[in-house]
Design an enzyme around this catalytic site. Sequence first.
Site, short mmCIF file in Angstrom:
data_model
loop_
_atom_site.label_atom_id
_atom_site.label_comp_id
_atom_site.label_asym_id
_atom_site.label_seq_id
_atom_site.Cartn_x
_atom_site.Cartn_y
_atom_site.Cartn_z
N GLU A 167 2.89 -3.50 -5.09
CA GLU A 167 1.47 -2.95 -5.00
C GLU A 167 0.49 -3.87 -4.09
O GLU A 167 0.16 -4.49 -5.29
CB GLU A 167 1.35 -2.60 -6.46
CG GLU A 167 2.25 -2.30 -6.92
CD GLU A 167 2.18 -1.49 -8.43
OE1 GLU A 167 1.05 -1.82 -9.02
OE2 GLU A 167 3.01 -0.15 -8.67
N GLU A 366 9.11 2.99 -8.27
CA GLU A 366 9.08 2.76 -10.12
C GLU A 366 8.35 4.21 -10.82
O GLU A 366 7.21 5.12 -9.57
CB GLU A 366 8.16 1.66 -10.29
CG GLU A 366 8.07 0.16 -10.49
CD GLU A 366 7.10 -1.07 -10.11
OE1 GLU A 366 6.56 -0.77 -10.90
OE2 GLU A 366 7.05 -1.76 -9.33
#
Length: 465
Positions: A167, A366
């Site tokens: 991220e 995720e």
Amino acid sequence: MMKYTFPETFWWGSATSGPQTEGVFEGDGKGDSIWDYWYKKEPERFFNGVGPEKASYVYKTYKEDIQLMKETGHNSYRTSIQWSRLIPEGTGEVNPEAVKFYNSYIDELIANGIEPFINLYHFDMPMALQEKGGWENRETVEAYVAYAEKCFELFGDRVKKWFTHNEPIVPVEGGYLYQFHYPLEVNMKKAVQVAYHEALASALAIQKYREMGQDGEIGIIVNLTPSYPRDENNPEDVKAARIADLFFNRSFLDPAIKGEYPQELVELLREIDHLPDVQPGDKDIIKENTVDLLGVNYYQPRRIKAKESTEKLAEGPMPDDYFDNYDMPGKKMNPYRGWEIYEKGIYDLLINLRDNYSNIPCFISENGMGVEGEERYINEEGVIEDDYRIDFIKGHLKYVHQALEEGVNVKGYHMWTCMDNWSWTNAYKNRYGFISVDLENEGKRTIKKSGRWFKEMTAANGFED
Ligand code: BG6
């Protein structure tokens, strides 16, 4: 009843990061990351004053924890190497204790039939480098590539799935726009430079990996937040959603997969004189070193409407000058984290990868649901009955399955997370794990109902519902 069956080779498991699980122990030789530093400075900013030095003690318990991974149906597992553990000052000396620890952790996973997926950077800048500007400073890019090379050299014989970042937009948002990561700045010029350096560092690490003749796959993990306009028939809403998508998704997705930035984003930054400093040759590096594999973290969509408010978040430019967030009535919420739950978003983003990103090999790296106060669901056997988490997984997997059937190159599903872990400033407020961690009781682990369900589901490569 419908049956959802996944390929035999599907990657089932979970994800976490070093700073959120390992903890810090006497004699481990770890240097400070920005998290260690910030916590020492302002412990009150962290939920219940719990800091990264405790986390879930995985530095000590990984062997037992790996047994629990087996009991919860993992065939793969992602964690990260902490740069500040391996190279305490960010550059220079390697910490031999860290080498021992990561070697043993990796070997133990493999010996138990769990493939390690290793990420190199999970929000955890070594403090010594942050003092010199962190990602703002081009020297950090060089330091990162040297660190990545060291990791490939030390562990690349056994680790065959590498990720350059988790991220990468989050340190930009948290550190330089919205103040939830150190250094807590609000400065879009710096934010753009930081994002650019992260993307360049990723491309250079990929280049290094290939030059070294390593034989695994290397990719990046991005959090995709599909941007939905309030009204698809309102061109102003549609434009606002497109710009939000440029800032928060395509700023990393395009360079990582296509090797170039979207022209519209470049023009937009040019108009406000916010293009980053680049050096000759950078463009080719980014063009030539795209990823083999994409990890996608999906939690929530972004609902957008055309700018209505006149309120400015900061004196200088901000992404929010181009759109407003839209609070859609009736949306399903996870009230603890304050995030919308929209299962179809996972399908939409996968179809986008199929149609606009050359159907790149990808996996859900995720997906998860953080819930506060899970102890209220403990039954007589001491097990947390987290049926809401099972429903959450099924709801998303149905859409992953549909995407697979429609030809998306999706290869696995990793849940956030294996055992409850330390969620940055939220510390242990919201629990995400298949396995509970009792902080009052030396971190005692107990598999939750969802962990047992996951084991059965993955053994069958699917479920009926
Ligand atoms: C992802 C991150 O954004 O979501 C994790 O990769 C993080 O590090 C997870 O913990 C859950 O979000 P949060 O903010 O509740 O911890």
